[in-house]
Design a protein around this motif. Structure first.
Motif, PDB file in Angstrom:
ATOM      1  N   ASN A   2       0.846  -1.190   0.000  1.00  0.00           N
ATOM      2  CA  ASN A   2       0.000   0.000   0.000  1.00  0.00           C
ATOM      3  C   ASN A   2       0.877   1.234   0.000  1.00  0.00           C
ATOM      4  O   ASN A   2       1.620   1.489   0.943  1.00  0.00           O
ATOM      5  CB  ASN A   2      -0.901   0.024   1.243  1.00  0.00           C
ATOM      6  N   GLU A   3       0.790   2.049  -1.036  1.00  0.00           N
ATOM      7  CA  GLU A   3       1.617   3.236  -1.155  1.00  0.00           C
ATOM      8  C   GLU A   3       0.725   4.398  -1.565  1.00  0.00           C
ATOM      9  O   GLU A   3       0.618   4.729  -2.739  1.00  0.00           O
ATOM     10  CB  GLU A   3       2.733   3.011  -2.183  1.00  0.00           C
ATOM     11  N   PRO A   4       0.059   5.057  -0.602  1.00  0.00           N
ATOM     12  CA  PRO A   4      -0.871   6.118  -0.911  1.00  0.00           C
ATOM     13  C   PRO A   4      -0.252   7.243  -1.722  1.00  0.00           C
ATOM     14  O   PRO A   4      -0.936   7.898  -2.506  1.00  0.00           O
ATOM     15  CB  PRO A   4      -1.305   6.604   0.483  1.00  0.00           C
ATOM     16  N   ALA A   5       1.064   7.473  -1.551  1.00  0.00           N
ATOM     17  CA  ALA A   5       1.703   8.568  -2.279  1.00  0.00           C
ATOM     18  C   ALA A   5       1.603   8.367  -3.783  1.00  0.00           C
ATOM     19  O   ALA A   5       1.449   9.312  -4.551  1.00  0.00           O
ATOM     20  CB  ALA A   5       3.174   8.680  -1.863  1.00  0.00           C
ATOM     21  N   LYS A   6       1.678   7.094  -4.206  1.00  0.00           N
ATOM     22  CA  LYS A   6       1.574   6.817  -5.642  1.00  0.00           C
ATOM     23  C   LYS A   6       0.168   7.077  -6.145  1.00  0.00           C
ATOM     24  O   LYS A   6      -0.046   7.446  -7.290  1.00  0.00           O
ATOM     25  CB  LYS A   6       1.969   5.359  -5.915  1.00  0.00           C
ATOM     26  N   VAL A   7      -0.817   6.853  -5.299  1.00  0.00           N
ATOM     27  CA  VAL A   7      -2.207   7.051  -5.699  1.00  0.00           C
ATOM     28  C   VAL A   7      -2.569   8.530  -5.720  1.00  0.00           C
ATOM     29  O   VAL A   7      -3.518   8.935  -6.382  1.00  0.00           O
ATOM     30  CB  VAL A   7      -3.139   6.276  -4.743  1.00  0.00           C
ATOM     31  N   ASP A   8      -1.790   9.362  -5.020  1.00  0.00           N
ATOM     32  CA  ASP A   8      -2.082  10.791  -4.956  1.00  0.00           C
ATOM     33  C   ASP A   8      -2.060  11.469  -6.315  1.00  0.00           C
ATOM     34  O   ASP A   8      -2.586  12.565  -6.469  1.00  0.00           O
ATOM     35  CB  ASP A   8      -1.081  11.490  -4.024  1.00  0.00           C
ATOM     36  N   ILE A   9      -1.423  10.842  -7.312  1.00  0.00           N
ATOM     37  CA  ILE A   9      -1.418  11.453  -8.642  1.00  0.00           C
ATOM     38  C   ILE A   9      -2.833  11.597  -9.170  1.00  0.00           C
ATOM     39  O   ILE A   9      -3.119  12.503  -9.960  1.00  0.00           O
ATOM     40  CB  ILE A   9      -0.559  10.649  -9.637  1.00  0.00           C
ATOM     41  N   ARG A  81     -12.569   3.729  -7.135  1.00  0.00           N
ATOM     42  CA  ARG A  81     -13.538   4.423  -6.277  1.00  0.00           C
ATOM     43  C   ARG A  81     -13.167   4.283  -4.802  1.00  0.00           C
ATOM     44  O   ARG A  81     -13.333   5.223  -4.017  1.00  0.00           O
ATOM     45  CB  ARG A  81     -14.947   3.888  -6.539  1.00  0.00           C
ATOM     46  N   ARG A  82     -12.631   3.140  -4.411  1.00  0.00           N
ATOM     47  CA  ARG A  82     -12.207   2.981  -3.020  1.00  0.00           C
ATOM     48  C   ARG A  82     -10.977   3.828  -2.713  1.00  0.00           C
ATOM     49  O   ARG A  82     -10.858   4.389  -1.620  1.00  0.00           O
ATOM     50  CB  ARG A  82     -11.922   1.500  -2.722  1.00  0.00           C
ATOM     51  N   LEU A  83     -10.074   3.911  -3.652  1.00  0.00           N
ATOM     52  CA  LEU A  83      -8.910   4.771  -3.451  1.00  0.00           C
ATOM     53  C   LEU A  83      -9.343   6.235  -3.339  1.00  0.00           C
ATOM     54  O   LEU A  83      -8.769   7.005  -2.562  1.00  0.00           O
ATOM     55  CB  LEU A  83      -7.920   4.596  -4.603  1.00  0.00           C
ATOM     56  N   GLY A  84     -10.371   6.613  -4.127  1.00  0.00           N
ATOM     57  CA  GLY A  84     -10.890   7.985  -4.045  1.00  0.00           C
ATOM     58  C   GLY A  84     -11.464   8.297  -2.680  1.00  0.00           C
ATOM     59  O   GLY A  84     -11.413   9.442  -2.217  1.00  0.00           O
ATOM     60  N   LYS A  85     -11.994   7.284  -2.021  1.00  0.00           N
ATOM     61  CA  LYS A  85     -12.541   7.465  -0.676  1.00  0.00           C
ATOM     62  C   LYS A  85     -11.476   7.308   0.407  1.00  0.00           C
ATOM     63  O   LYS A  85     -11.781   7.424   1.603  1.00  0.00           O
ATOM     64  CB  LYS A  85     -13.651   6.440  -0.428  1.00  0.00           C
ATOM     65  N   GLY A  86     -10.250   7.019  -0.002  1.00  0.00           N
ATOM     66  CA  GLY A  86      -9.181   6.835   0.969  1.00  0.00           C
ATOM     67  C   GLY A  86      -9.170   5.464   1.613  1.00  0.00           C
ATOM     68  O   GLY A  86      -8.498   5.241   2.620  1.00  0.00           O
ATOM     69  N   GLU A  87      -9.887   4.482   1.033  1.00  0.00           N
ATOM     70  CA  GLU A  87      -9.983   3.144   1.615  1.00  0.00           C
ATOM     71  C   GLU A  87      -8.959   2.214   0.951  1.00  0.00           C
ATOM     72  O   GLU A  87      -9.289   1.385   0.105  1.00  0.00           O
ATOM     73  CB  GLU A  87     -11.399   2.593   1.420  1.00  0.00           C
ATOM     74  N   ALA A 307     -14.332  10.851  -4.402  1.00  0.00           N
ATOM     75  CA  ALA A 307     -13.893  11.969  -3.566  1.00  0.00           C
ATOM     76  C   ALA A 307     -14.893  13.128  -3.560  1.00  0.00           C
ATOM     77  O   ALA A 307     -14.712  14.104  -2.826  1.00  0.00           O
ATOM     78  CB  ALA A 307     -12.532  12.470  -4.045  1.00  0.00           C
ATOM     79  N   GLY A 308     -15.928  13.055  -4.414  1.00  0.00           N
ATOM     80  CA  GLY A 308     -16.915  14.135  -4.496  1.00  0.00           C
ATOM     81  C   GLY A 308     -16.380  15.391  -5.153  1.00  0.00           C
ATOM     82  O   GLY A 308     -16.866  16.497  -4.902  1.00  0.00           O
TER      83      GLY A 308
END
Length: 461
Positions: A2-9, A81-87, A307-308
């Protein structure tokens, strides 16, 4: 993993740059597949009856791959969609759930394909040699379906997290190997016995295998864990979320295969089957890169939906539509200007060339309107409204196009049938733009600005 920094793009990168970063590799991937389809058809058309045989076999192959595409899209949509919600843990679980579904169903689809290939080919009046070639081609394709399902799923999961370049390398490498093996086996080079359509199928299987090997390496480095991990449970809500998008996508891709099958039956004369078979391969040069554009934009819209982020969603939708329009306009122009040169790639004889040129120019008129259908379907799918995307695509093909083609060919002429097919592509987006507006308003309900009035030191709303 799990690497949230990569998903931040998906959240922080500017929309235009992000679409280019995510869509261009996907467009290259899809274009490479379209080139394989086009060149493979051109190779086979140089053999006696080859284009008729591959035109008959292709819809069945498309039907088998519909599951792979649908499962990949459904899982990718749920992950983004789950990554957008931070899950992030939820994204891990849903990705692993997609892998479980693939493992449980891939072999079953292969078995069904092997069992039904012969009966399917028997529906068409091919010569004995062409029928045997088509059956052998489909047997090999069916046996390789588990490979197709797995690498499609892994690549779609990688793309849904913002990784696009490495999945592109997987697809392009597989496509390159396919072309090399196709050339060697179809024409019997380097002392190898000429295998024609059997060689084409073996080349496809070889390319799919290489794509899978690279896809496994790529997905292992993605910021979600697709493999079974500690604490993972096969939860019904995850299965439903994936299938809620996957099943409509499977249906709409299956409808595309059904459309080709029934249309081949309507265009029973070999010259018409050959002409539409050639057009379908050229059409893929417009649609496959557009599908790649969709694949790149869907994770962005899915993330923004989760993320809305209304502003980011709208900008992504607009830029994607503009890019699709530019792409389809370019292919439309080339097809209208030099249809005869395109047809010559498929060894269309002089007797059929005039009919082919007319057909190409009529059918190509639908390229630009279809850009709206493609992008609207991407919007519906990315936000979890797979049923709307399915309905749109069913209307484009089976519900409107086929009846129009059948009755117009029977009671008017073949050119009228081409017009009917093109008209369906023009009518459907006009019907679904209002549906898209209603869907958008449900996803992002407008917030009425509260009017605040102050009276005697008291604030009222």
């Amino acid at each position: 993993m799990n690497e949230p920094a990569k998903v931040d793009i998906l959240k922080k990168t500017s929309v235009g740059k992000l679409i280019a970063r995510m869509s261009l590799p996907n467009m290259v991937s899809m274009l490479s597949l379209a080139i394989v389809n086009l060149v493979g058809g051109a190779m086979i058309s140089s053999t006696s009856g080859g284009l008729e045989a591959i035109s008959v076999a292709y819809p069945f192959e498309a039907l088998l791959t519909a599951f792979a595409i649908g499962l990949g899209i459904g899982t990718g949509s749920a992950v983004s969609r789950r990554l957008g919600k931070g899950e992030t843990r939820g994204a891990d679980d849903v990705a692993a759930t997609g892998v479980c579904i693939a493992l449980m169903t891939g072999a079953s689809i292969a078995a069904a394909g092997l069992g039904a290939s012969g009966a399917f080919v028997g529906l068409f009046p091919l010569s004995a040699a062409d029928a045997a070639a088509a059956k052998t081609y489909l047997y090999i394709v069916s046996a390789a379906i588990p490979i197709t399902v797995t690498h499609t799923l892994f690549n779609r999961i990688s793309v849904s997290t913002g990784l696009t370049f490495r999945p592109m390398l997987a697809v392009v490498s597989g496509a390159a190997l396919t072309l090399i093996v196709d050339y060697l086996l179809v024409f019997g080079k380097l002392g190898i016995k000429q295998m024609s359509m059997t060689g084409l199928a073996i080349g496809n299987a070889a390319g799919q295998t290489l794509t899978l090997i690279i896809a496994i390496i790529v997905v292992a480095k993605a910021p979600v864990n697709v493999f079974l991990h500690r604490g993972f449970r096969l939860r019904s809500e995850n299965v439903k979320d994936i299938l809620g998008v996957a099943l409509p996508s499977i249906v709409q891709n299956a409808v595309g295969a059904l459309f080709l099958t029934v249309l081949n039956a309507i265009l029973i004369e070999q010259s018409y089957v050959k002409i539409y078979g050639a057009f379908y391969k050229v059409q893929s040069l417009a649609y496959m890169p557009a599908f790649g554009l969709n694949q790149g934009s869907m994770p962005i819209m899915g993330y923004a939906c989760g993320a809305g982020d209304k502003k980011r969603f709208v900008k992504t939708l607009k830029l994607t539509l503009i890019a699709a329009l530019i792409l389809t306009i370019c292919v439309f122009a080339v097809t209208e200007i030099v249809p005869d040169r395109i047809l010559s790639l498929f060894n269309i004889n002089d007797e059929d060339m005039s009919d082919g040129v007319t057909a190409f120019r009529i059918l190509a008129a639908a390229f630009v309107p279809s850009a709206f259908s493609l992008i609207l379907a991407a919007m519906f799918t990315s936000t979890g409204h797979g049923a709307s995307a399915m309905t749109l695509n069913v209307l484009r093909g089976a519900a409107l196009g086929l009846p129009a083609a059948y009755f117009l060919k029977k009671y008017v002429s073949i050119n009228a049938a081409w017009i009917g097919i093109a008209a369906a592509e023009i009518i459907v987006p006009a019907l679904f733009i209002p549906v898209a507006i209603v869907t958008f308003k449900k996803i992002f309900p407008s917030k009425k600005k509260d009017r605040v009035h102050t009276k005697r030191g008291r604030t009222t709303v």
